[in-house]
Enzyme design. Structure first.
Site, PDB file in Angstrom:
ATOM      1  N   ASP A   1     -11.453   2.684   3.432  1.00  0.00           N
ATOM      2  CA  ASP A   1     -11.824   0.749   3.186  1.00  0.00           C
ATOM      3  C   ASP A   1     -13.378   0.524   2.582  1.00  0.00           C
ATOM      4  O   ASP A   1     -13.661  -0.492   2.533  1.00  0.00           O
ATOM      5  CB  ASP A   1     -10.720   1.011   3.833  1.00  0.00           C
ATOM      6  CG  ASP A   1     -10.137  -0.388   4.216  1.00  0.00           C
ATOM      7  OD1 ASP A   1      -8.966  -0.836   3.310  1.00  0.00           O
ATOM      8  OD2 ASP A   1      -9.314  -0.932   4.786  1.00  0.00           O
TER       9      ASP A   1
ATOM     10  N   GLN B   1      -5.043  -1.490   9.100  1.00  0.00           N
ATOM     11  CA  GLN B   1      -5.198  -3.212   8.656  1.00  0.00           C
ATOM     12  C   GLN B   1      -5.380  -3.911   9.838  1.00  0.00           C
ATOM     13  O   GLN B   1      -5.004  -3.736  10.767  1.00  0.00           O
ATOM     14  CB  GLN B   1      -3.156  -2.494   8.131  1.00  0.00           C
ATOM     15  CG  GLN B   1      -2.775  -4.141   7.526  1.00  0.00           C
ATOM     16  CD  GLN B   1      -3.554  -4.775   6.350  1.00  0.00           C
ATOM     17  OE1 GLN B   1      -2.829  -3.634   5.641  1.00  0.00           O
ATOM     18  NE2 GLN B   1      -4.418  -5.665   5.274  1.00  0.00           N
TER      19      GLN B   1
ATOM     20  N   LYS C   1       0.684  -1.144  -0.295  1.00  0.00           N
ATOM     21  CA  LYS C   1       0.151  -0.605  -0.163  1.00  0.00           C
ATOM     22  C   LYS C   1       0.882   1.263   0.340  1.00  0.00           C
ATOM     23  O   LYS C   1       0.561   1.898  -0.821  1.00  0.00           O
ATOM     24  CB  LYS C   1      -1.186  -0.272   0.926  1.00  0.00           C
ATOM     25  CG  LYS C   1      -2.139  -1.059   1.478  1.00  0.00           C
ATOM     26  CD  LYS C   1      -3.055  -1.518   1.734  1.00  0.00           C
ATOM     27  CE  LYS C   1      -4.278  -2.273   2.235  1.00  0.00           C
ATOM     28  NZ  LYS C   1      -4.665  -3.532   2.906  1.00  0.00           N
TER      29      LYS C   1
END
Ligand code: NAP
Length: 290
Positions: free
Chosen positions: A120, A97, A53
């Site tokens: 997200d 995460q 990422k």
């Protein structure tokens, strides 16, 4: 005839180029899109994802802020860090995460994210926006799957889409996006009896289970578009999906490979969401007088 391949690597590359151009336009106007990534603990897979990422951000000229936090970090400290990033005008996207260590309540952490920075798309406000068809961040994996269908010229309208898996991050939002695109949608899960009876009806079949060879050739309607979200390892340790690729490709009309399918698209869509967070921040700032 073998199915046509929907090449996630090529499409992701094209999306990254488009994102890079829009990032440089924003930078010219004084806004440097930035993604904050919070990694708690040392989960090896998470470390790889986070590295990707960060590298992806650099590749398109975005700024990334990587917080590597200790496994023992308490929940309050993580929530405090999120509050800080929520308030930071130089940070446009925040990603925590997953999975988090067991002593931290994941739902509470996701709820603490500003929905405007939840790139997200996991916050209930964004999930709800998807449900009712309002603007909001879409979870990157199903968003990427939709782009793959679009790139292949497959319009879900009027088709029967079958989604296998009902997780909050893949299966459910995937089904919602297909529904919004006017497919007739069936969702299957571990309590579905006779899975094949459903999958055989699918014009668009999405497998998001996490078990290899869940979808075999006999379970696929000839000519169907098969999107394989699964990420598993075979006996040799090689990455593979949920679909028996070699056999299913002889039956399907379109198929996504693993690796090189949904994975790179998920990464590309995170960049799209982060860019859009920065763009909408600028639009709001410009709309505010004074
Ligand atoms: P998950 O939370 O474990 O959900 C799996 C789903 O599959 C559940 O809804 C489960 O049903 C269902 N299921 C399990 N066994 C089944 C069976 N025999 N028949 C039908 N349905 C069954 O997993 P996830 O997070 O959605 O991820 C799914 C897969 O996609 C994993 O391999 C993951 O690594 C991969 N993934 C890939 C990407 C990418 O970028 N390529 C991104 C995210 C996830 P129940 O709800 O009844 O338990």
């Amino acid at each position: 005839m073998a199915a046509r391949l929907i090449d996630g690597n090529a499409l992701a590359q094209q999306i990254r180029s488009e994102v890079a151009a829009r990032v440089s336009a924003l930078r010219a106007r004084g806004v440097h899109p930035a993604l904050a990534v919070l990694l708690v603990g040392e989960n090896p897979a998470s470390q790889v994802y986070v590295r990707h990422k960060v590298a992806d951000c650099e590749g398109v000229g975005m700024r990334s802020i990587l917080d590597r936090l200790p496994e023992t970090l308490d929940e309050a400290a993580l929530l405090a860090r999120i509050a800080e990033l929520n308030a930071d005008p130089l940070v446009h996207g925040i990603l925590v995460q997953l999975p988090l260590p067991a002593h931290i309540d994941t739902d509470k952490v996701i709820a603490a994210l500003s929905p405007a920075k939840d790139v997200d798309g996991f916050h209930v406000q964004n999930a709800g926006a998807l449900m009712v068809g309002q603007r909001g961040f879409r979870p990157c994996t199903p968003y990427g799957c939709m782009r793959m269908l679009q790139s292949a010229g497959i319009d879900p309208r009027g088709r029967h889409a079958v989604v296998v898996g009902r997780s909050n991050i893949v299966g459910k939002p995937m089904a919602m996006m297909l529904l919004q695109a006017h497919a007739t949608v069936t969702i299957c899960h571990s309590a579905t009896p006779d899975l094949a009876a459903f999958t055989r009806q699918a014009d668009i079949l999405v497998a998001a289970v996490g078990r290899r060879n869940t979808i075999t050739a006999e379970m696929v309607k000839p000519g169907a578009a098969v999107i394989d979200v699964g990420m598993n390892r075979n006996e040799a340790g090689k990455l593979c999906g949920d679909v028996d690729f070699e056999r299913v490709r002889d039956v399907a009309g379109w198929i996504t490979p693993v690796p090189g399918g949904v994975g790179p698209m998920t990464r590309a869509m995170l960049l799209v969401n982060t860019l859009e967070a920065a763009e909408s921040g600028l639009a709001k700032a410009e709309a505010t007088p004074g």
